[in-house]
Design an enzyme around this catalytic site. Structure first.
Site, mmCIF file in Angstrom:
data_model
loop_
_atom_site.group_PDB
_atom_site.id
_atom_site.type_symbol
_atom_site.label_atom_id
_atom_site.label_comp_id
_atom_site.label_asym_id
_atom_site.label_seq_id
_atom_site.Cartn_x
_atom_site.Cartn_y
_atom_site.Cartn_z
ATOM 1 C CE1 TYR A 53 12.548 42.903 19.066
ATOM 2 C CE2 TYR A 53 11.654 41.146 20.435
ATOM 3 C CZ TYR A 53 12.604 41.612 19.531
ATOM 4 O OH TYR A 53 13.599 40.785 19.106
ATOM 5 C CD GLU A 55 11.303 44.698 15.341
ATOM 6 O OE1 GLU A 55 10.103 44.515 15.066
ATOM 7 O OE2 GLU A 55 12.182 43.837 15.207
ATOM 8 C CG ASP A 200 33.479 57.546 14.826
ATOM 9 O OD1 ASP A 200 32.933 57.793 15.920
ATOM 10 O OD2 ASP A 200 33.961 56.432 14.535
ATOM 11 C CB THR A 227 30.457 55.340 21.810
ATOM 12 O OG1 THR A 227 31.434 56.237 22.342
ATOM 13 C CG2 THR A 227 31.081 54.489 20.714
ATOM 14 C CE LYS A 230 34.609 54.227 22.605
ATOM 15 N NZ LYS A 230 35.253 54.120 21.286
ATOM 16 N NE ARG A 236 30.410 48.582 26.175
ATOM 17 C CZ ARG A 236 31.540 49.172 26.594
ATOM 18 N NH1 ARG A 236 31.736 49.430 27.862
ATOM 19 N NH2 ARG A 236 32.477 49.499 25.739
HETATM 20 C C1 LIG Z 1 35.077 53.184 20.265
HETATM 21 C C2 LIG Z 1 34.933 53.665 18.873
HETATM 22 C C3 LIG Z 1 34.037 53.053 17.985
HETATM 23 C C4 LIG Z 1 33.351 51.748 18.279
HETATM 24 O O1 LIG Z 1 32.460 51.751 19.326
HETATM 25 P P1 LIG Z 1 31.942 50.355 19.940
HETATM 26 O O2 LIG Z 1 30.863 50.813 20.867
HETATM 27 O O3 LIG Z 1 33.104 49.728 20.594
HETATM 28 O O4 LIG Z 1 31.407 49.543 18.810
HETATM 29 C C5 LIG Z 1 33.881 53.632 16.731
HETATM 30 N N1 LIG Z 1 34.575 54.716 16.368
HETATM 31 C C6 LIG Z 1 35.466 55.304 17.179
HETATM 32 C C7 LIG Z 1 36.216 56.516 16.715
HETATM 33 C C8 LIG Z 1 35.690 54.787 18.450
HETATM 34 O O5 LIG Z 1 36.592 55.366 19.241
#
Ligand SMILES: *Cc1c(COP(=O)(O)O)cnc(C)c1O
Length: 433
Positions: A53, A55, A200, A227, A230, A236
């Site tokens: 943990y 936090e 984002d 993220t 990707k 993840r």
């Molecule tokens: C994949 C994605 C997310 C969400 O990510 P998760 O890890 O699946 O919660 C948010 N914003 C964009 C633009 C994404 O492509």
């Protein structure tokens, strides 16, 4: 990966791990949001940091015993800041969806307004789709493309909406948009109305790290969420990068752009999350080190070259691509216009040939989300296997042949498998010792 204990202790789960490993090794992954982590990332993910943990933030934790968690999280933070040129990084968000909700809550009160990209024009579900909790908590208004044939955003409409609605956040980012954005225009409009400029970059963070796409933070954006799994090719997870001055997270600061780092740290914990996943953070640190290498730069460039090669070959076969092509890692194919099949039918057909893709809406789609008009294709995973332009053209030929009904999926499935075995997945197979 060699497994010693799992095969003996839980053969059922081990069999499933093996099945997935074979699926990944023998099949062609064209979902643009997926990738293969390195074996080093996989090993870091399997460490006993999962037991701890932690936090709080490094040096300011709520539990004892933090010598090594502090070290590994600080390392991840420093690597993230260096890679993206950020003043601050929080590496604790459990996923991209959590990171976005955290960023929203750090800067807004319930009922405040966000100006974000229309979902059918490429925006993500977490950018205020009516089915999300965020859409109940905040008010979302939408901009889109001015001309779908080129993909150019309607910056005039964006500015007019910003002037009219005075959003607290202007959000740039997408999961199904194949073009580059003009971050300077976004920032100017945000500054004009006193909004926070948020990017984002979940899909393209790896391409930004590699220098193949523009970095919103370097164009003056205040916050960037991403993220880590990707194009960045980590485990993840997610990160929130920002500009501003890091303060004491134990004291609630005033809501100013300068204080964003502290506002974000507090919005992560105790705002929306509990204990961070330290094994995930250790693996993020490893992935960030990999993303800073010359090999990764070459990878990011090849991802884009591969997408352009696949797009050109699909067009040569008469396929209709939304915006006419791509500047990044993804292609949005109009399946109805190309093959007279909806996206769900084409996805199933390709899957029966060992090619994994996903159905996707096209701008202003008239078909419902479960059988939309489009299909999304991407090159990050195939490029991680070492595939280049000739393989992309071969794959485009297969897609066209399948779509037009000129070849059966059984025959192509064998060819796909042969190709994939020549370019093994960097994550490897799961085998008992
Ligand atoms: C994949 C994605 C997310 C969400 O990510 P998760 O890890 O699946 O919660 C948010 N914003 C964009 C633009 C994404 O492509």
């Amino acid at each position: 990966m060699k497994y010693t204990y799992l095969p003996k202790q839980d053969p059922e789960v081990f069999a499933m791990v093996g099945g997935e490993a074979r699926r990944e090794m023998e099949g062609l992954e064209l979902i643009p949001s997926e990738n293969y982590v390195s074996k080093a990332v996989l090993e870091a993910l399997g460490t006993l940091f999962t037991n701890k943990y932690a936090e709080g933030t490094p040096g300011r934790r709520y539990y004892g015993g933090q010598t090594f968690t502090d070290q590994v999280e600080s390392l991840a933070i420093e690597r993230a800041k260096a890679l993206f040129g950020a003043d601050h990084a929080n590496v604790q968000p459990l996923s991209g969806a959590a990171a976005n909700l955290i960023a929203f809550s750090s800067w807004m009160d319930v009922g405040d307004t966000v100006l974000a990209m229309d979902l059918s024009h490429g925006g993500h579900l977490t950018h205020g789709a009516p089915v999300t909790f965020a859409a109940k908590a905040f008010r979302f208004i939408r901009y889109g493309m001015k001309d779908i044939s080129t993909g150019v955003i309607d910056y005039g409409q964006l500015e007019a909406m910003a002037m009219e609605h005075r959003p607290k956040i202007i959000l740039a980012g997408f999961s199904a948009y194949p073009r580059e954005l003009d971050y300077d225009r976004f920032l100017l409009i945000a500054q004009k109305v006193g909004a926070m400029a948020m990017a984002d970059m979940a899909h393209v963070a790896g391409l930004i790290a590699a220098g193949s796409l523009a970095n919103p933070l370097k164009h003056g954006f205040h916050v960037m969420t991403t993220t880590t799994h990707k194009t960045l090719r980590g485990p993840r997870g997610a990160m929130i990068l920002s500009r501003g001055k890091v303060g004491n997270p134990l004291k609630a600061p005033e809501r100013t752009l300068e204080n964003l780092p502290t506002l974000i740290d507090r919005a992560v914990f105790p705002g929306l999350q509990g204990g961070p996943h330290m094994h995930q953070i250790a693996a993020i640190a490893v992935a960030l080190k990999e993303a800073g290498t010359p090999e990764f730069k070459a990878y990011g460039q090849q991802v884009v070259k591969n997408a352009k090669a696949m797009a050109a070959r699909l067009k040569h076969h008469g396929c209709q691509l939304v915006t006419g092509g791509t500047d990044n890692h993804l292609i949005l194919l109009n399946a109805v216009a190309s093959f007279n099949k909806n996206g769900a039918e084409l996805q199933d057909l390709l899957e029966s040939a060992g090619i994994t893709t996903n159905k996707n809406a096209i701008p202003d789609d008239t078909l419902p989300p479960f059988r939309p008009s489009g299909l999304r294709l991407g090159t990050p995973a195939a490029t991680s296997r070492g595939m280049k332009e000739p393989q992309m053209e071969q794959i485009a030929d297969w897609i066209a042949a399948l779509g037009r009904g000129e070849a059966g999926p059984e025959k192509i499935r064998d060819d796909v498998r042969t190709l994939c075995l020549k370019f093994p997945s960097p994550s490897g197979l799961a085998e008992p010792v």
